[in-house]
Structures are given as C-alpha cells and as structure tokens.
Design an enzyme around this catalytic site. Structure first.
Site, PDB file in Angstrom:
ATOM      1  N   TRP A  77       0.906  -1.163   0.000  1.00  0.00           N
ATOM      2  CA  TRP A  77       0.000   0.000   0.000  1.00  0.00           C
ATOM      3  C   TRP A  77       0.935   1.200   0.000  1.00  0.00           C
ATOM      4  CZ3 TRP A  77      -5.236   1.315   0.642  1.00  0.00           C
ATOM      5  CH2 TRP A  77      -5.501   2.538   1.236  1.00  0.00           C
ATOM      6  N   ASN A 103       6.292  -3.832   6.176  1.00  0.00           N
ATOM      7  CA  ASN A 103       5.064  -3.075   6.455  1.00  0.00           C
ATOM      8  C   ASN A 103       5.415  -1.942   7.401  1.00  0.00           C
ATOM      9  OD1 ASN A 103       3.763  -5.103   5.108  1.00  0.00           O
ATOM     10  ND2 ASN A 103       2.621  -5.870   6.883  1.00  0.00           N
ATOM     11  N   LYS A 606      -8.324  -1.756   5.853  1.00  0.00           N
ATOM     12  CA  LYS A 606      -9.109  -2.376   6.926  1.00  0.00           C
ATOM     13  C   LYS A 606      -8.778  -1.785   8.298  1.00  0.00           C
ATOM     14  CE  LYS A 606     -12.019  -5.299   8.532  1.00  0.00           C
ATOM     15  NZ  LYS A 606     -13.289  -4.614   8.609  1.00  0.00           N
TER      16      LYS A 606
HETATM   17  C1  BG6 Z   1     -10.790   2.049   9.314  1.00  0.00           C
HETATM   18  C2  BG6 Z   1     -11.743   1.050   8.695  1.00  0.00           C
HETATM   19  O1  BG6 Z   1      -9.795   2.433   8.523  1.00  0.00           O
HETATM   20  O2  BG6 Z   1     -10.380   1.547  10.583  1.00  0.00           O
HETATM   21  C3  BG6 Z   1     -12.977   1.036   9.599  1.00  0.00           C
HETATM   22  O3  BG6 Z   1     -12.111   1.452   7.395  1.00  0.00           O
HETATM   23  C4  BG6 Z   1     -12.593   0.682  11.021  1.00  0.00           C
HETATM   24  O4  BG6 Z   1     -13.911   0.076   9.126  1.00  0.00           O
HETATM   25  C5  BG6 Z   1     -11.444   1.581  11.520  1.00  0.00           C
HETATM   26  O5  BG6 Z   1     -13.697   0.882  11.848  1.00  0.00           O
HETATM   27  C6  BG6 Z   1     -10.885   1.144  12.851  1.00  0.00           C
HETATM   28  O6  BG6 Z   1     -10.329  -0.150  12.738  1.00  0.00           O
HETATM   29  P1  BG6 Z   1     -10.164  -1.094  13.990  1.00  0.00           P
HETATM   30  O7  BG6 Z   1      -9.510  -2.345  13.457  1.00  0.00           O
HETATM   31  O8  BG6 Z   1      -9.273  -0.366  14.952  1.00  0.00           O
HETATM   32  O9  BG6 Z   1     -11.516  -1.355  14.538  1.00  0.00           O
END
Ligand code: BG6
Length: 611
Positions: A77, A103, A606
């Site tokens: 990414w 990463n 994600k």
């Molecule tokens: C974001 C995702 O970037 O991260 C969301 O698109 C998510 O869907 C948010 O709620 C927080 O992620 P996490 O893994 O800390 O719950």
C-alpha cells in the site's frame, strides 16, 4: 495496508505465498511481489495492481518457480513513492543478495538514504524499504549472518515496521522482526510460515506464535527460533486460532460485505455465548478487573469502532450511571488527557492493530488508568497493551467497511454496562436481568430484520440515483446509528453523507436539503421519537425525499417518508443493532448499483497501522 507472507518448507512455496497474499487482499494494496531463493540467488517478481497480474507473470514462467522452497511475498500500500513496479516489494539490497519485504514506515529513512548515497549506494526505488535492504546487505557482505545483520539494522531504524528478509547465502531460511506492526509465525509439518496477520495462513495452520516488539525470528522448514535483539534465545508458547479457513471464503455471497452483514446473527450469538445466561445474568469473570473504584470511563477508538463506543456510552451511563467520554483515538493521543487510577479506558479495535488506538492506550497508561481492550483479534497488539481483554467473536472480517464486528462491539459494551451496573449495585438485580434477557434477543432480532427488509432496500437505494449528498438523522441512541449509516454510505459509495442529531440539523445542515439530498431518518422509540419526526417534517417541507427506519405500518413514518425500511420491535439494548442493519444493506445496494467494489473501497484500508 501492506501484507507480508513468508514460507520455508516444501516445493509449494509460490502457491503458499500467493494464497496467503490473497487472504490479505482485503487490507488494500496497489502492487505485489515475491522473492524466492534459488541456487545461491534470489529471484524476484513484482507487478503493479491486482494479485492476478502477479499470478499471470508467474504462470508465464512455465513452472520454473514451482520447485522453489523458501520465499517471502508482499502486497504494498503505497506510502513512500507511487505504486510502480520499482517501488513494489520485495526490495533488494547490495547486488541482489538480500531481499526485504516491509510493512510500516521508517521515519528516519531520508537521513539513512542520504548517508548511503554519500557512500556510493545507488537507489532504484523511492521507498524507505530499500534503505533497509542496503543496510542489511552491507552487513551480510561484511560477514554477519542475516539475523545479526537485521538486529544491527533495527537499532538504526525509527518508526513502526514488520520486516521479513532472505539472504542468497543462507538457503532455506527466512528471518523477520517487528516494531509496533504485527507479525506472526505459523507452524506446519516440515514447513513453517510467517505473516503479518493470521488470516493469511488459516488454510495452512491453526497454531501460531507472536513475535514481540524488537524480537527477531528465524524460520526454516524444521525450526522456529526467536531471539532478543542481543541474540539470546526466547521461549514462547504458541497459541491456537479457532477460526475456520472457510470463514474467509465467500460461501455463495456476491461479496464479503453482504456475507458479513448476514453473519451478524451468528456473530452476535457467538459473542454473547457463555457471557449471559437464560435468566439474563451477565458473567464477565473472564476479565480480571476490579471495577469497584471506577468512577469514569473513557472509550478510545477509530471509525466504526468509535460509533460502537458512542452506543456503549448510552448503555453504560444508563445502566451503570458512570460518566463516559468517547474519544477519537487519533485526537486523544495528542490531547494530554486527564485521568487517574479510577479511570477505566476501553479501547475498541476490530483488528487490534490500529496505531492511533494503540497510542491512545499508551497515553492512558501514563496516568495509571485501567485499560480494557475490546477486539476481534486474539493475541493482537492491543491485547498485549491492555490489562484485560473482551473478545468480540465475529470471526474474520474481510470487508473494509465494518459490519459484524461493529454489532459485536456494541453487544460487548452492553455486557460491560450490565457488569459495571451490577458491580456498583446501582440498579435492582431484576431490572438488570431483564435488560440482559433483552440483550440475549439480539441475534434473533437482527435475523428478523434482515429477513423482513426484502425489496425495500432496493426501493430505498433507487432514491439515491440522482443524489448529490445525503443526511442521516437520529436522536438519542439513534444518533450514533445515523453517524454509522452515513459513514457506511460515504465509504463505499463515495456519496457525501452526513450523520447528524436531528435536533441540530436546523443549525446548518438543513441548508443541504432539497430533492437531491435524500434524508434517512432513524425514528427510534421513546421520548425523542416525536421530536425526530418533527425535525424530519422540516426537511419534507424543503423537498427532501425521506427514507424512514421505522416499524412496518408506522403511520407517522408513512406520512413523512417515501420508503420505510422496516425494523421489528426490539428491547432497548438491541434496537440500535436492529436499526443499523437496513443502513448497512442500503449502503451496500447504493454502492453496487454504482458498480463499485464494496469490499475494497478506494483509498481505504481495513485498519490503519501507520500514522
Ligand atoms: C478504518 C476502517 O480504517 O479503521 C474502519 O475502514 C474501522 O472500518 C477503523 O472501523 C478502525 O479499525 P479497527 O480495526 O481499529 O476497529
């Protein structure tokens, strides 16, 4: 975010790496590559774009890569440098004798690069990773083992990273390390694996080991050895992950988002199982925390998890009568927050990896708060920073837009509210049990909602065909639902959408309202319902097309809206879960009508594991 897979074992290396990268696709990436050991050399293949492009290039090699047994793979990414083949990983160091996948971000890469260039190193990419590859190769050329070289280089780096490397001079071995970014080892028979997330390896093994910050791991076909940065052996227990490999397959659904929306009843059932009995009594003895002196709760989270936190605030304040603040983790970490040993900080993160949420925990630790992690990922980074963990049991969530994890986060916060209320003795036991029995209905009420929506979602989605923006309105517990509905719609359909408390709408957002700005009204129950209806009437008077989330046959909803998204009557704790379902399906429908990839929306990942 980037993905790492590593393998040492049999002549199925390419297959394992490609499958593993496939399981990490959901994290978002824009190029991919492999490095494989072959007869004292390293063979590297990289492609921009989807993994299919890399698979085609491999196929053109007519099987000459198939016998190879050791390698690393990466989905990138882009952070430093555009998504080009030159910038894709693996990056090679020296004259191609060391390969590195990485990463995270190396914050001091510019100084290191300048210093290397000053010493005559030629760079072929714009990445921070290439700096690491050259530094490691230089040490290996100077006689150090790959492990010693990696340990030495780690001491020079600042930032967050997980890294895996191969050296042409050490066949059959992958060496890896991490600092703040996750990395796991998977155990096989005559083969061993590495990955940045267990999801990559679920088809291969259920037995995993965590690599801790600063540690270095050496993986061969027959051994996994963990070392401290100083080179001392570390003994570590492995752990088992009970997610089924099939849980990361589509199983007949057109995409993961739809699959995960439909998995909500099962996920909620698994999350509540064993934590609340038929009589509504909650048992969270799994968290070894004493709440008797808790006088304040601070929830820290990002994105959808933040919205779950807002709903948790309602439940905890109502049932346990403890004041709750809900903070966006990326704000909290720099806010010089106030607290003490009586503050309970609840950190919510599906992945358990989100950097801002981790940093918020560290901030809370500074003033001695108790930290409870709510996460879907056993053994994730957040679980190791917290005093106690409450797992949501949603199973692997692949779609970037969170749905089933959100539902389970809300359910876990409801359980916590009931537990806190009991510990503080602020409510009669029978009233708590009644609320608990209500919560037990969550799986069936959510199922009933999904089944009851039918064609209505399509009818509601049609209202968005000519839309240029949209407003989601609600009050009380329907307000966080409105925020989440707007987030879902904007993140997967790219339509500007605002979630607003309906009473506040007249102080600004009402200026948006016309026939091209559909209004989604979550009517809810109780004292604020009538108020919401009056607020929505004001939008109708300005030409809005209204979609109401309400009970079937609700007269007021029929009067103010063109389409009703029906939700069944549900206990108070369950009603926001029920009201969220039509909004998730609506966002899905609008995005698919627009021909968009709902699982991997543009620019999103994600969980965000870099700053
Ligand atoms: C974001 C995702 O970037 O991260 C969301 O698109 C998510 O869907 C948010 O709620 C927080 O992620 P996490 O893994 O800390 O719950």
């Amino acid at each position: 975010m980037c993905g790492i897979v590593g393998y040492a074992g049999r002549d199925r290396c390419v297959e394992v790496l490609m499958e593993g990268l496939g399981h990490l696709e959901y994290r978002g990436y824009d190029s991919a590559g492999l490095a494989l050991q072959t007869e004292g050399r390293i063979e590297r293949i990289r492609e921009v774009g989807r993994l299919e492009n890399l698979a085609r290039t491999i196929a053109r090699r007519n099987g000459d890569l198939s016998p190879l047994r050791t390698g690393v793979g990466h989905t990138r990414w882009a952070t430093h440098g555009r998504p080009t083949e030159e910038n894709a990983h693996p990056q090679l160091g020296g004259n191609g004798t060391v390969a590195v996948v990485h990463n995270g971000i190396i914050e001091n890469f510019a100084e290191l690069k300048e210093e290397l260039q000053g010493r005559g190193f030629r760079f072929r990419s714009e990445t921070d990773t290439e700096v690491m590859a050259h530094l490691i190769a230089e040490r290996v050329d100077g006689g150090e083992s790959l492990r010693e070289a990696l340990a030495g280089v780690l001491r020079q780096l600042e930032g967050t990273f997980a890294v895996a490397a191969l050296s042409a001079g050490e066949p059959g071995k992958v060496v890896a390390a991490r600092h703040q970014s996750p990395l796991v080892v998977g155990f096989g028979e005559g083969e061993n694996f590495l990955a940045s997330a267990v999801q990559a390896l679920l088809g291969e093994t259920s037995q995993f080991l965590h690599v801790e910050n600063g540690e270095i791991v050496e993986v061969t076909d027959s051994s996994v050895e963990v070392f401290t940065p100083e080179g001392e052996h570390v003994e570590r227990e492995s752990f088992e992950v009970d997610w089924e490999a099939e849980a990361v397959e589509l199983g007949g659904y057109r995409d993961y988002m739809l699959k995960e929306i439909h998995e909500q009843p099962a996920a909620l059932g698994a999350t509540l199982l064993g934590r609340i009995d038929v009589d509504g009594a909650v048992d969270l003895s799994e968290i070894d925390l004493d709440f008797t002196d808790t006088d304040r709760v601070v929830v820290v989270a990002c994105g959808t998890a933040y919205h779950a936190g807002l709903l948790g605030k309602h439940a905890i304040e109502k049932l346990a009568r403890i004041p709750v603040e809900v903070e966006i983790a990326s704000e909290y970490r720099y806010a010089d927050p106030i607290g003490n040993e009586s503050t309970l900080v609840v950190a919510i993160s599906q992945s358990g990896e989100t950097t801002d949420t981790l940093a918020a925990i560290q901030e809370a630790r500074r003033f001695g708060a108790k930290v409870l992690a709510v996460t879907n990922t056993r053994g994730s980074l957040i679980t190791r920073e917290a005093d106690a963990v409450l797992l949501t049991k949603a199973g692997p969530e692949i779609c970037v837009a969170s749905t089933k994890a959100f539902a389970c986060q809300v359910a876990v916060l409801d359980l916590l509210a009931l537990q806190l209320a009991r510990a503080r003795g602020v409510m009669p036991e029978e009233a708590l049990r009644e609320a608990g029995r209500g919560l037990r209905l969550a799986p069936e009420k959510v199922e009933e909602t999904i089944q009851g929506l039918g064609e209505r979602v399509g009818e509601a989605a049609a209202v968005f065909e000519a839309a240029r923006c949209s407003l989601f309105l609600g009050r009380g517990i329907s307000y966080p639902v409105a925020l989440e509905g707007a987030l879902k719609l904007k993140e997967i359909s790219y339509l500007p959408s605002e979630g607003y408390p309906s009473g506040e709408m007249k102080h600004g957002p009402i200026a948006l309202v016309d026939e091209y700005c559909p209004v989604v009204a979550i009517l809810g129950d109780g004292v604020v319902r009538e108020k919401t209806i009056s607020n929505v009437e004001e939008t109708v008077a300005r030409g809005a097309n209204v979609i109401a989330v309400a009970r079937e046959g609700d007269r007021a909803a029929q009067r103010i809206s063109g389409v009703i998204l029906p939700v069944p009557e549900a206990p108070e704790l369950v009603s926001p879960l029920v009201a969220s379902v039509p909004l998730q399906l609506l966002a899905h429908h609008v995005a698919t009508d627009r021909g968009l990839d709902v699982d991997k929306p543009r620019n999103l990942a994600k969980s965000v594991t870099v700053e």
